[in-house]
Design a protein around this motif. Structure first.
Motif, PDB file in Angstrom:
ATOM      1  N   THR A  16      22.960  51.503  80.845  1.00 32.08           N
ATOM      2  CA  THR A  16      23.023  51.153  82.258  1.00 32.08           C
ATOM      3  C   THR A  16      23.754  52.198  83.082  1.00 32.08           C
ATOM      4  O   THR A  16      23.342  52.509  84.199  1.00 32.08           O
ATOM      5  N   THR A  17      24.862  52.732  82.547  1.00 36.92           N
ATOM      6  CA  THR A  17      25.707  53.615  83.343  1.00 36.92           C
ATOM      7  C   THR A  17      25.980  54.939  82.634  1.00 36.92           C
ATOM      8  O   THR A  17      25.905  55.030  81.407  1.00 36.92           O
ATOM      9  N   ILE A 150      35.120  44.036  71.006  1.00 35.68           N
ATOM     10  CA  ILE A 150      33.713  43.658  71.166  1.00 35.68           C
ATOM     11  C   ILE A 150      33.199  44.345  72.424  1.00 35.68           C
ATOM     12  O   ILE A 150      33.513  43.937  73.543  1.00 35.68           O
ATOM     13  N   ASP A 151      32.425  45.409  72.241  1.00 30.33           N
ATOM     14  CA  ASP A 151      31.946  46.214  73.350  1.00 30.33           C
ATOM     15  C   ASP A 151      30.519  45.769  73.683  1.00 30.33           C
ATOM     16  O   ASP A 151      29.564  46.097  72.967  1.00 30.33           O
ATOM     17  N   VAL A 152      30.386  45.011  74.769  1.00 26.82           N
ATOM     18  CA  VAL A 152      29.090  44.451  75.163  1.00 26.82           C
ATOM     19  C   VAL A 152      28.555  45.274  76.323  1.00 26.82           C
ATOM     20  O   VAL A 152      29.104  45.251  77.422  1.00 26.82           O
ATOM     21  N   GLY A 153      27.499  46.022  76.072  1.00 24.60           N
ATOM     22  CA  GLY A 153      26.947  46.900  77.085  1.00 24.60           C
ATOM     23  C   GLY A 153      25.585  46.458  77.573  1.00 24.60           C
ATOM     24  O   GLY A 153      25.216  45.282  77.494  1.00 24.60           O
ATOM     25  N   GLY A 154      24.820  47.430  78.046  1.00 22.95           N
ATOM     26  CA  GLY A 154      23.508  47.128  78.574  1.00 22.95           C
ATOM     27  C   GLY A 154      22.462  46.901  77.506  1.00 22.95           C
ATOM     28  O   GLY A 154      21.572  46.063  77.659  1.00 22.95           O
ATOM     29  N   GLY A 155      22.567  47.663  76.386  1.00 24.65           N
ATOM     30  CA  GLY A 155      21.539  47.571  75.363  1.00 24.65           C
ATOM     31  C   GLY A 155      22.016  47.100  74.009  1.00 24.65           C
ATOM     32  O   GLY A 155      21.225  46.591  73.208  1.00 24.65           O
ATOM     33  N   THR A 156      23.300  47.288  73.712  1.00 24.22           N
ATOM     34  CA  THR A 156      23.830  46.907  72.406  1.00 24.22           C
ATOM     35  C   THR A 156      25.207  46.277  72.542  1.00 24.22           C
ATOM     36  O   THR A 156      25.897  46.466  73.543  1.00 24.22           O
ATOM     37  N   THR A 157      25.596  45.541  71.514  1.00 22.45           N
ATOM     38  CA  THR A 157      26.964  45.063  71.363  1.00 22.45           C
ATOM     39  C   THR A 157      27.514  45.671  70.084  1.00 22.45           C
ATOM     40  O   THR A 157      26.901  45.540  69.013  1.00 22.45           O
ATOM     41  N   ALA A 259      39.178  41.610  71.828  1.00 20.16           N
ATOM     42  CA  ALA A 259      39.135  42.222  73.158  1.00 20.16           C
ATOM     43  C   ALA A 259      37.684  42.463  73.524  1.00 20.16           C
ATOM     44  O   ALA A 259      36.866  42.805  72.654  1.00 20.16           O
ATOM     45  N   PHE A 260      37.349  42.292  74.792  1.00 25.26           N
ATOM     46  CA  PHE A 260      35.982  42.527  75.272  1.00 25.26           C
ATOM     47  C   PHE A 260      35.976  43.740  76.190  1.00 25.26           C
ATOM     48  O   PHE A 260      36.788  43.852  77.109  1.00 25.26           O
ATOM     49  N   THR A 261      35.032  44.657  75.932  1.00 23.04           N
ATOM     50  CA  THR A 261      34.884  45.854  76.749  1.00 23.04           C
ATOM     51  C   THR A 261      33.403  46.095  77.019  1.00 23.04           C
ATOM     52  O   THR A 261      32.545  45.338  76.595  1.00 23.04           O
ATOM     53  N   GLY A 262      33.113  47.188  77.722  1.00 27.72           N
ATOM     54  CA  GLY A 262      31.740  47.500  78.090  1.00 27.72           C
ATOM     55  C   GLY A 262      31.412  46.905  79.450  1.00 27.72           C
ATOM     56  O   GLY A 262      32.210  46.164  80.040  1.00 27.72           O
ATOM     57  N   GLY A 263      30.229  47.227  79.939  1.00 27.77           N
ATOM     58  CA  GLY A 263      29.822  46.736  81.249  1.00 27.77           C
ATOM     59  C   GLY A 263      29.806  45.226  81.324  1.00 27.77           C
ATOM     60  O   GLY A 263      30.373  44.617  82.238  1.00 27.77           O
ATOM     61  N   VAL A 264      29.160  44.572  80.356  1.00 25.52           N
ATOM     62  CA  VAL A 264      29.147  43.108  80.307  1.00 25.52           C
ATOM     63  C   VAL A 264      30.515  42.594  79.871  1.00 25.52           C
ATOM     64  O   VAL A 264      31.027  41.606  80.396  1.00 25.52           O
ATOM     65  N   GLY A 265      31.114  43.286  78.899  1.00 22.60           N
ATOM     66  CA  GLY A 265      32.431  42.868  78.414  1.00 22.60           C
ATOM     67  C   GLY A 265      33.480  42.852  79.500  1.00 22.60           C
ATOM     68  O   GLY A 265      34.399  42.019  79.485  1.00 22.60           O
ATOM     69  N   SER A 266      33.364  43.753  80.475  1.00 24.51           N
ATOM     70  CA  SER A 266      34.337  43.774  81.572  1.00 24.51           C
ATOM     71  C   SER A 266      34.235  42.514  82.413  1.00 24.51           C
ATOM     72  O   SER A 266      35.223  42.071  83.018  1.00 24.51           O
ATOM     73  N   LEU A 267      33.040  41.931  82.480  1.00 20.07           N
ATOM     74  CA  LEU A 267      32.856  40.675  83.216  1.00 20.07           C
ATOM     75  C   LEU A 267      33.404  39.486  82.431  1.00 20.07           C
ATOM     76  O   LEU A 267      33.676  38.433  83.008  1.00 20.07           O
ATOM     77  N   GLU A 305      43.995  41.625  76.606  1.00 21.58           N
ATOM     78  CA  GLU A 305      43.552  42.286  77.829  1.00 21.58           C
ATOM     79  C   GLU A 305      43.496  43.789  77.566  1.00 21.58           C
ATOM     80  O   GLU A 305      44.523  44.410  77.294  1.00 21.58           O
ATOM     81  N   PRO A 306      42.310  44.390  77.631  1.00 16.18           N
ATOM     82  CA  PRO A 306      42.204  45.817  77.307  1.00 16.18           C
ATOM     83  C   PRO A 306      42.794  46.694  78.401  1.00 16.18           C
ATOM     84  O   PRO A 306      42.786  46.317  79.587  1.00 16.18           O
ATOM     85  N   SER A 307      43.298  47.857  78.010  1.00 15.19           N
ATOM     86  CA  SER A 307      43.781  48.810  79.008  1.00 15.19           C
ATOM     87  C   SER A 307      42.622  49.464  79.740  1.00 15.19           C
ATOM     88  O   SER A 307      42.761  49.923  80.876  1.00 15.19           O
ATOM     89  N   GLU A 308      41.474  49.528  79.109  1.00 13.39           N
ATOM     90  CA  GLU A 308      40.219  49.990  79.718  1.00 13.39           C
ATOM     91  C   GLU A 308      39.138  49.029  79.279  1.00 13.39           C
ATOM     92  O   GLU A 308      39.094  48.634  78.111  1.00 13.39           O
ATOM     93  N   ASP A 309      38.235  48.647  80.188  1.00 11.55           N
ATOM     94  CA  ASP A 309      37.135  47.773  79.780  1.00 11.55           C
ATOM     95  C   ASP A 309      35.789  48.472  79.949  1.00 11.55           C
ATOM     96  O   ASP A 309      35.190  48.937  78.995  1.00 11.55           O
TER      97      ASP A 309
END
Length: 502
Positions: A16-17, A150-157, A259-267, A305-309
């Motif tokens: 996505t980004t 758990i990095d949840v992005g546009g195409g993969t987790t 911890a949740f990160t990535g584009g979806v993970g940030s939400l 809470e991640p320092s970067e999501d």
């Protein structure tokens, strides 16, 4: 390049980004005085670029010129020239890594940005980088905890599980917010990788269909179920086996925190206002985030809470990909820097079975037999057969033979006789091989300079020799080696996996 500071770039071209960061890596001795092994002791992010939508020409092709323009724009905004970049990585992630021109894109970017910017992709590596960029790895180490990022992005987790100071395992699957593209409730695109889940749900979804609230909720909840199964399994119910990327672990892991990160993970980690439309970003990411956040099994663990999501992967890419060799290395300046050189691992070598004097030194003390020659020769031949023309260092002025590193995890006891025997075996193996490239070696132990000196003494030719020590590298990886720093006795090394899915 500064003696104690490196400027690192991280570029993440995702489903996505596309993002760019610049960071400063501080290099210092980790031992007493100035003679200890050098290590990266501090990482500071200098510049966070904007979050750009990944440009595509069509569903199968990345807009390489568009990506290059984004990178150029961000470097200009940061006030950093290409010549000032010492190290870093380009990583193509998620569904973008499946595009037809993904490998060509990152190669082009790496060559444009400088000799020592590398290209890499692969969901499992992405999982680890996201966990390092988010702070999950640091938390696991600091608290001696077991943490899943758990990095949840546009195409993969992509899930990386950190156990104390080590990466325990990774778990990856094709679940993401961009797998269905939506405009005003109408489906604009459906990724083929989502078909196993749609079939499992007996759901039809095609371009032009209305994505009803019922379908959207059902799809998001089913994706969240798959993520819960991925994290808590085995067992792994259908259709997870078809969605998985690579082999799934066969043991459960008890987690302390997630911890949740990535584009979806940030939400998930920073929820949006409840009034935000569930297709606000032109996909199903908001609905997926809500389903994950409200999922009963995924809510069982405390959340870190991640320092970067959303920037976790690119931060990890820019700050955690570079290593430093030991300081007892054997270098040949004419072949440095090196890019994209594959690695062939050599297991524990056998002890010598007899004793004889080294050729040309009959009057000296007896040394170990060169019973190693035949085994090392087999590995040299394997390297030539495995890698062929793929092991081109990538510089036009250098030879394009089948270059590769032999990586020795354990050469045995570090005695004079053992090092001399190993050197003779290496010289014999390379002299008898149909190979005209340099001798490139990686050692986990601290004896690189001594081995390089023995090899050079034993050679009849003047074949270049590079021996790097205090580095453990797995087979199937590729490495870049930069030019020496700190009085020419240490080199920066980037280890990467060039994996682009078919």
């Amino acid at each position: 390049m500064s003696e104690d500071l490196l400027t690192s770039v991280g570029i993440d071209v995702g489903t996505t980004t596309t993002q760019v960061i610049l960071s400063r890596l501080r290099v210092a001795s980790t031992g007493p005085g100035s003679a200890g092994k050098l290590a990266i002791t501090d990482r500071k992010i200098l510049f966070r670029g904007e979050i750009h939508e990944t440009p595509l020409i069509d569903a199968e092709t990345i807009d390489a010129a568009g990506v290059a323009a984004i990178v150029e724009e961000e470097l200009e905004r940061a006030g950093v020239s290409r010549a000032e970049i010492d190290t870093g990585a380009v990583i193509v992630t998620g569904e973008t890594a499946r595009r037809s021109n993904a490998a060509a894109l990152v190669s082009e970017l790496a060559l444009e940005l400088g000799e020592f910017v590398v290209e890499t992709a692969g969901a499992h590596l992405e999982a680890v980088l996201a966990g390092r960029g988010s702070g999950a790895a640091a938390y696991a180490n600091r608290e001696n905890a077991t943490v899943a990022n758990i990095d949840v992005g546009g195409g993969t987790t992509n899930i990386a599980i950190f156990d104390g100071d080590a990466v325990r395992e990774t778990r990856c699957c094709r679940i993401g917010g961009r797998l269905v593209e939506v405009d005003d409730g109408t489906v604009q695109g459906v990724a083929e990788t989502l078909r196993p889940l749609l079939d499992h749900l007996d759901m039809t979804l095609a371009v032009g269909d209305d994505l009803t609230a019922e379908k959207l909720d059902r799809l998001g909840e089913s994706m969240a179920d798959c993520l819960a199964d991925l994290l808590t399994g085995p067992p792994y119910p259908d259709p997870l086996a078809e969605l998985a990327i690579g082999e799934l672990p066969d043991e459960r892991v008890d987690l302390d925190v997630v911890a949740f990160t990535g584009g979806v993970g940030s939400l998930v980690s920073t929820p949006t206002d409840g009034t935000v439309n569930r297709s606000a970003y032109g996909d199903i990411g908001v609905a997926l985030a809500r389903a994950i956040r409200d999922h009963d099994r995924l809510s069982d663990w405390p959340r870190l809470e991640p320092s970067e999501d959303i920037r976790a992967t690119v931060v990890g890419t820019g700050t955690a990909t570079t290593r430093l060799s030991g300081r007892t290395v054997g270098l040949n300046a004419q072949v440095l820097p090196l890019r994209n050189v594959p690695v062939l691992s050599v297991p524990l070598l056998p002890a010598a079975d007899t004793v004889r004097r080294r050729a040309g030194n009959e009057d000296g003390p007896p040394g170990e037999s060169n019973a190693l020659s035949e085994e090392i020769r087999d590995y040299v031949e394997q390297g030539i057969a495995f890698y062929g023309d793929d092991a081109d260092p990538g510089a036009a002025e250098k030879a394009s033979e089948e270059w590769f590193f032999l990586a020795f995890e354990d050469i045995g006891e570090l005695t004079y006789d053992r090092i001399e025997a190993l050197a003779e075996g290496i010289v014999t193996a390379y002299d008898n091989a149909p190979y005209t490239g340099p001798i490139l070696l990686l050692l986990a132990q601290n004896c690189g300079k001594a081995l390089a000196q023995s090899i050079r003494r034993g050679q009849e030719s003047s074949r270049p020799v590079v021996v790097l020590d205090e580095l453990s590298v797995e087979q199937g990886t590729y490495i870049d080696v930069g030019e020496p720093i700190s009085d020419d006795d240490t080199v920066p090394v980037v280890v990467k996996t060039l994996v682009f899915e078919e």
